[in-house]
Write an enzyme that holds these catalytic residues in place. Structure first.
Site, PDB file in Angstrom:
ATOM      1  N   TYR A  96       0.848  -1.201   0.000  1.00 51.76           N
ATOM      2  CA  TYR A  96       0.000   0.000   0.000  1.00 51.76           C
ATOM      3  C   TYR A  96       0.878   1.244   0.000  1.00 51.76           C
ATOM      4  O   TYR A  96       1.918   1.274   0.668  1.00 51.76           O
ATOM      5  CB  TYR A  96      -0.897   0.020   1.242  1.00 51.76           C
ATOM      6  CG  TYR A  96      -2.323  -0.367   0.920  1.00 51.76           C
ATOM      7  CD1 TYR A  96      -3.062   0.377   0.005  1.00 51.76           C
ATOM      8  CD2 TYR A  96      -2.931  -1.463   1.525  1.00 51.76           C
ATOM      9  CE1 TYR A  96      -4.374   0.032  -0.301  1.00 51.76           C
ATOM     10  CE2 TYR A  96      -4.235  -1.818   1.219  1.00 51.76           C
ATOM     11  CZ  TYR A  96      -4.952  -1.060   0.306  1.00 51.76           C
ATOM     12  OH  TYR A  96      -6.237  -1.399  -0.003  1.00 51.76           O
ATOM     13  N   LYS A 137      -3.971  -0.106 -24.453  1.00 52.42           N
ATOM     14  CA  LYS A 137      -4.491  -0.273 -25.823  1.00 52.42           C
ATOM     15  C   LYS A 137      -3.289  -0.214 -26.779  1.00 52.42           C
ATOM     16  O   LYS A 137      -2.428  -1.086 -26.701  1.00 52.42           O
ATOM     17  CB  LYS A 137      -5.559   0.786 -26.095  1.00 52.42           C
ATOM     18  CG  LYS A 137      -6.788   0.634 -25.180  1.00 52.42           C
ATOM     19  CD  LYS A 137      -7.908   1.552 -25.576  1.00 52.42           C
ATOM     20  CE  LYS A 137      -9.167   1.317 -24.779  1.00 52.42           C
ATOM     21  NZ  LYS A 137      -9.277   2.134 -23.562  1.00 52.42           N
ATOM     22  N   ARG A 183      -3.153  -3.051 -17.749  1.00 53.08           N
ATOM     23  CA  ARG A 183      -4.453  -2.388 -17.603  1.00 53.08           C
ATOM     24  C   ARG A 183      -4.285  -1.252 -16.616  1.00 53.08           C
ATOM     25  O   ARG A 183      -3.986  -1.480 -15.444  1.00 53.08           O
ATOM     26  CB  ARG A 183      -5.494  -3.357 -17.019  1.00 53.08           C
ATOM     27  CG  ARG A 183      -5.883  -4.489 -17.916  1.00 53.08           C
ATOM     28  CD  ARG A 183      -6.479  -3.984 -19.191  1.00 53.08           C
ATOM     29  NE  ARG A 183      -7.861  -3.641 -19.059  1.00 53.08           N
ATOM     30  CZ  ARG A 183      -8.856  -4.287 -19.670  1.00 53.08           C
ATOM     31  NH1 ARG A 183      -8.602  -5.308 -20.437  1.00 53.08           N
ATOM     32  NH2 ARG A 183     -10.100  -3.894 -19.528  1.00 53.08           N
TER      33      ARG A 183
HETATM   34  N1  DSN Z   1     -13.891  -0.447 -23.676  1.00 54.44           N
HETATM   35  C1  DSN Z   1     -13.060   0.485 -24.396  1.00 54.44           C
HETATM   36  C2  DSN Z   1     -13.088   0.237 -25.870  1.00 54.44           C
HETATM   37  O1  DSN Z   1     -13.252  -0.905 -26.278  1.00 54.44           O
HETATM   38  O2  DSN Z   1     -12.935   1.166 -26.656  1.00 54.44           O
HETATM   39  C3  DSN Z   1     -13.369   1.898 -24.081  1.00 54.44           C
HETATM   40  O3  DSN Z   1     -13.403   2.115 -22.731  1.00 54.44           O
END
Ligand code: DSN
Length: 412
Positions: A51, A226, A232
């Site tokens: 923590y 992404k 994440r």
């Molecule tokens: N869930 C994401 C996406 O697929 O674009 C956006 O938060």
């Protein structure tokens, strides 16, 4: 036998199944990717045990000699990769990062303006079912019916009329370059805080394959998993003048202890993002998206805006006579995985929309190039033409596996 297999064979079996699924399928969900083995190792480390409410050198608990260094490294690397004055790497993900921005600058009931979800925006940009559409007065812009693109004159007119305190750019289904300069000008004219949500394109921005909003926006938010290919998580970049407000909004305003294992994994991903290979990867994502777009158009698919400038393709299946969900489920059976998606002005319901959304980040991480995109478009065309043909789906699933075997995925 691993500790997990010994302790919980049920979960071990499910993780193994998912790992095989990721390994053996063509993953085209635009928000997904393959994090590197190094990122995964940091994510699964002992840092999950610690923590550390607060910020480096200003923590509420002791024992931070390593955690502070991890967070400082992640922050420094985020600043460097994106050229930002300040970075906060503690948001748990994109939605909490965006909520922190609301908390930093707005009071409930204040006006906020963002892109409508069905037009390609994100829930947290003021869409009615989100807390951001319930606790704030949200006005929403969309895209032009004829071009499928943002109409910056419409955004300007709406902004002048509604005077939002906060103006969002970015979203989840925008296949074209976003004109951050135009947004910055509009925000400055009405004295609004300009926030760019680059969750989808942050890897492209880091790799120089999309213009950066960092020099133009007051605040930039992003997820980290992404196109950026990290764990994440979320992060916020901002001008120094907003540092205090942003940091206080994240902690103690919105969150408790940061997820230190994620912070460490983000630091690793940012180190990877500073390399030349990452620049090549980012540019290849765009090349692949354009090759996939061209191959789909050649096969009679109707793309929103006619193509793609980034990693993402939004396709209207109305002309093919197949609803998005029927297509996405049939493709999933053929191990070509993407999601059904609303298209702008969609006459169908959000859970049963007219379109599909595709993205090229994950296949690019595997090393696939333009030639493989043509093959993928061909499979999509065959499956969408005969969505009930299970033999065809089985055959394509086998061929997809053969292609995947030639392009091993990292981390799985
Ligand atoms: N869930 C994401 C996406 O697929 O674009 C956006 O938060």
């Amino acid at each position: 036998m691993t500790s997990l297999q010994a302790t919980d064979p049920e979960i071990a079996r499910l993780i193994d199944g998912e790992s095989r699924r990721q390994r053996d399928s063509i993953r085209l969900i635009a928000s997904e990717n393959y994090a590197s083995a190094a990122v995964m190792e940091a994510t699964g480390s002992c840092l999950t045990n610690k923590y550390s409410e607060g910020y480096p050198s200003k923590r509420y608990y002791e024992g931070q000699e390593f955690i502070d260094q991890v967070e400082l490294l992640a922050t420094e690397r985020a600043r460097k990769v994106f050229g930002a004055e300040h970075a906060n790497v503690q948001p748990y993900s994109g939605s909490p990062a965006n909520l922190a921005v609301y908390l930093a600058f707005l009071k409930p009931g204040d006006t906020v303006m963002g892109m409508a979800l069905p037009a390609g925006g994100h829930l947290t940009h003021g869409w009615k079912v989100s807390i951001t559409g319930k606790y704030f007065r949200a006005v929403q812009y969309g895209v032009r019916r004829d071009t499928g693109n943002i109409d910056y004159d419409e955004v300007r007119d709406l902004a002048r009329r509604e005077k939002p305190k906060l103006l969002w750019a970015g979203g989840t289904a925008i296949p074209r370059k976003i004109d951050f300069e135009a947004f910055a000008e509009i925000a400055s004219e009405i004295d609004a805080i300009f926030v760019a949500d680059i969750a989808h394109i942050s890897g492209l921005v880091a790799g120089g394959a999309h213009p950066s909003p960092v020099p133009l926006a007051d605040v930039v938010t992003s997820t980290t998993h992404k196109t950026l290919r990290g764990p994440r998580g979320g992060m916020i970049l901002c001008r120094e003048e907003h540092q205090k407000k942003i940091d206080r909004a994240v902690f103690p305003g919105l969150q408790g202890g940061p997820h230190n294992h994620t912070t460490a994994a983000l630091a690793v991903a940012l180190e990877e993002a500073s390399r030349d290979e990452f620049k090549a990867y980012a540019h290849q994502i765009v090349k692949n998206s354009q090759a996939l777009s061209a191959a789909l158009v050649e096969r009679g698919f109707d793309l929103i805006s006619g193509g793609s400038d980034n990693h993402l393709i939004l396709c209207d299946l109305t002309g093919k006579g197949v609803p998005g969900k029927v297509a996405s489920q049939a493709l999933n059976r053929a191990h070509v995985v993407l999601n059904s998606n609303a298209i702008p002005f969609d006459p169908r319901k959000p859970f049963d929309p007219s379109g599909i959304r595709l993205g090229t980040a994950a296949v690019t991480t595997r090393g696939m190039k333009e030639g493989e995109m043509t093959q993928i478009a061909e499979w999509i065309d065959q499956v969408v033409s005969r969505p009930d043909d299970e033999d065809l789906q089985k055959r394509i699933a086998g061929e997809a596996k053969e292609l995947c075997d030639r392009f091993p995925a990292p981390g799985v």
